[in-house]
Design a protein around this motif. Structure first.
Motif, PDB file in Angstrom:
ATOM      1  N   GLN A 115      13.485  37.990 -11.768  1.00  0.00           N
ATOM      2  CA  GLN A 115      15.438  37.131 -11.659  1.00  0.00           C
ATOM      3  C   GLN A 115      16.150  39.252 -11.901  1.00  0.00           C
ATOM      4  O   GLN A 115      15.840  39.088 -13.590  1.00  0.00           O
ATOM      5  N   GLY A 170      23.634  28.045  -7.617  1.00  0.00           N
ATOM      6  CA  GLY A 170      24.469  27.285  -7.259  1.00  0.00           C
ATOM      7  C   GLY A 170      24.243  27.096  -6.083  1.00  0.00           C
ATOM      8  O   GLY A 170      24.884  26.599  -5.136  1.00  0.00           O
ATOM      9  N   THR A 192      18.025  23.361  -9.618  1.00  0.00           N
ATOM     10  CA  THR A 192      19.064  22.210  -9.824  1.00  0.00           C
ATOM     11  C   THR A 192      18.392  21.466  -8.576  1.00  0.00           C
ATOM     12  O   THR A 192      18.414  20.097  -8.440  1.00  0.00           O
TER      13      THR A 192
HETATM   14  C1  FMN Z   1      14.984  23.263 -15.469  1.00  0.00           C
HETATM   15  C2  FMN Z   1      15.075  24.632 -14.886  1.00  0.00           C
HETATM   16  C3  FMN Z   1      13.735  25.190 -15.714  1.00  0.00           C
HETATM   17  C4  FMN Z   1      13.989  27.133 -15.026  1.00  0.00           C
HETATM   18  N1  FMN Z   1      12.855  27.179 -15.936  1.00  0.00           N
HETATM   19  C5  FMN Z   1      12.298  28.905 -15.416  1.00  0.00           C
HETATM   20  C6  FMN Z   1      11.033  29.509 -15.448  1.00  0.00           C
HETATM   21  O1  FMN Z   1      10.656  28.542 -15.704  1.00  0.00           O
HETATM   22  N2  FMN Z   1      10.892  30.641 -15.228  1.00  0.00           N
HETATM   23  C7  FMN Z   1      11.597  30.925 -14.041  1.00  0.00           C
HETATM   24  O2  FMN Z   1      11.579  32.344 -14.271  1.00  0.00           O
HETATM   25  N3  FMN Z   1      13.003  30.605 -13.820  1.00  0.00           N
HETATM   26  C8  FMN Z   1      13.339  29.318 -14.772  1.00  0.00           C
HETATM   27  N4  FMN Z   1      14.392  28.763 -13.482  1.00  0.00           N
HETATM   28  C9  FMN Z   1      15.336  29.062 -13.395  1.00  0.00           C
HETATM   29  C10 FMN Z   1      15.068  28.793 -11.740  1.00  0.00           C
HETATM   30  O3  FMN Z   1      13.744  30.407 -11.223  1.00  0.00           O
HETATM   31  C11 FMN Z   1      16.380  29.364 -10.563  1.00  0.00           C
HETATM   32  O4  FMN Z   1      16.633  31.072 -11.493  1.00  0.00           O
HETATM   33  C12 FMN Z   1      17.639  28.461 -10.452  1.00  0.00           C
HETATM   34  O5  FMN Z   1      17.056  27.446 -11.260  1.00  0.00           O
HETATM   35  C13 FMN Z   1      18.796  28.870  -9.476  1.00  0.00           C
HETATM   36  O6  FMN Z   1      19.932  28.300  -9.702  1.00  0.00           O
HETATM   37  P1  FMN Z   1      20.035  26.722  -9.247  1.00  0.00           P
HETATM   38  O7  FMN Z   1      19.362  25.815 -10.681  1.00  0.00           O
HETATM   39  O8  FMN Z   1      21.498  26.773  -8.897  1.00  0.00           O
HETATM   40  O9  FMN Z   1      19.114  26.396  -8.114  1.00  0.00           O
HETATM   41  C14 FMN Z   1      14.606  27.257 -14.272  1.00  0.00           C
HETATM   42  C15 FMN Z   1      16.031  25.733 -13.636  1.00  0.00           C
HETATM   43  C16 FMN Z   1      15.579  25.437 -14.586  1.00  0.00           C
HETATM   44  C17 FMN Z   1      17.299  24.619 -13.546  1.00  0.00           C
END
Ligand code: FMN
Length: 307
Positions: A115, A170, A192
């Protein structure tokens, strides 16, 4: 752009790795429904935990991915060894130094992703030889940079690489997926929107709090409160609550009694103090649904006349 086999899913959608809510059950459900579900691995998980969740995610030969945190790898070398043995369809390593894990994964023939939250991150990613770029804007839930929003970063990254690019941050439903596909992304990387799913590992109280949530805040409050060693450039986006509002901007002053208050609130699930990581899209979550319903909603992006 040549899409790796692992990502040629019926719906161009990755269920993002989410340490906490995103275990094997959610990953399995997302993949069964036509996306690619991922298991999120936090810094304290051991090889046995990863293997157990991978068994659930990959039941009946279902493809799945695993997301590792790059900054945690030096202290948790067993995580990468476990993943190399398991050979998931996709492994992301994000947030910190990931050259070595990406090199080893690729050497083993495993498709890799990372990412990126800025153009400087993109350069680092391209140098690493990673197979897939995930553009993650500051709207996204959980940890990452808050330097740029998804759409401007996506456009700039698409102009700069021929690698497959997924858009994250988003993207709530088929409208967001249609938008990023139209821009040239290979798909969306969504966290999300899956948080309220039956298969997500959150407790009923946590899901109820998510359904009531409106605004989110970005910062380090909850990392400092829990003494987690996230690099400071990667803050977290979480539901804004009283505790966040109280400490944001003066995290350095967060003392032992404030940490104890947070710990006690986590134990009794008081979400006016305890954290709930989520992106700006959390305001769209209203009630529990299945992961298959969420994937089916995203799939409407493929019906070009239905907008
Ligand atoms: C509760 C939560 C936990 C997350 N944990 C990780 C993780 O363990 N590893 C990771 O690479 N990204 C993690 N992310 C980021 C997600 O991979 C991703 O970038 C993000 O959810 C995208 O945006 P959105 O929540 O608006 O869909 C997490 C996101 C959330 C909401």
């Amino acid at each position: 752009m040549q899409l790796p086999l692992a990502l040629r899913t019926p719906v161009p959608l990755v269920g993002a790795p989410m340490a906490g809510p995103g275990g094997g059950r959610l990953a399995h459900a997302v993949s069964r429904a036509g996306g690619l579900g991922m298991v999120g691995v936090n810094q304290s998980r051991d090889a046995a935990w990863i293997e157990a969740e991978a068994r659930i995610a990959g039941a009946d030969g279902t493809p799945y991915g695993v997301g590792l945190m790059a900054w945690a790898q030096p202290q948790a070398p067993d995580q990468l060894e476990a993943v190399l043995d398991l050979r998931p369809a996709l492994v992301s390593v994000s947030f910190g130094a990931y050259d070595e894990p990406v090199r080893r994964l690729r050497e083993a023939g495993i498709t890799t992703a990372t990412q990126v939250g800025s153009l400087a991150d993109l350069e680092t990613a391209l140098d690493s030889g990673v197979d897939v770029i995930v553009v993650r804007g500051g709207e996204g839930g959980g940890h990452g940079r808050n330097a740029m929003a998804t759409l401007p970063l996506l456009q700039m990254v698409l102009d700069r690489t021929a690698l497959p690019v997924y858009a994250a941050g988003g993207i709530l439903n088929h409208r967001g997926l249609a938008a990023v596909l139209a821009a040239g992304a290979a798909g969306a990387w969504v966290g999300t929107a899956f948080l309220g799913c039956v298969e997500a590992a959150g407790s009923p109280a946590a899901k109820t709090a998510l359904f009531r949530a409106g605004e989110t805040g970005y910062g380090r409050v909850f990392d400092v409160a829990q003494d987690v060693a996230w690099p400071p450039e990667f803050g977290g986006r979480a539901v804004a609550n009283d505790y966040f509002d109280e400490w944001v901007g003066h995290e350095d002053a967060l003392d032992a009694p404030a940490r104890d208050r947070h710990r006690a609130a986590v134990a009794r699930e008081d979400f006016s103090v305890a954290h709930l990581y989520a992106g700006e899209g959390v305001a769209a979550l209203t009630h529990e649904v299945s992961a298959a319903d969420v994937v089916a909603e995203f799939a409407r992006a493929l019906l070009t006349r239905d907008r």
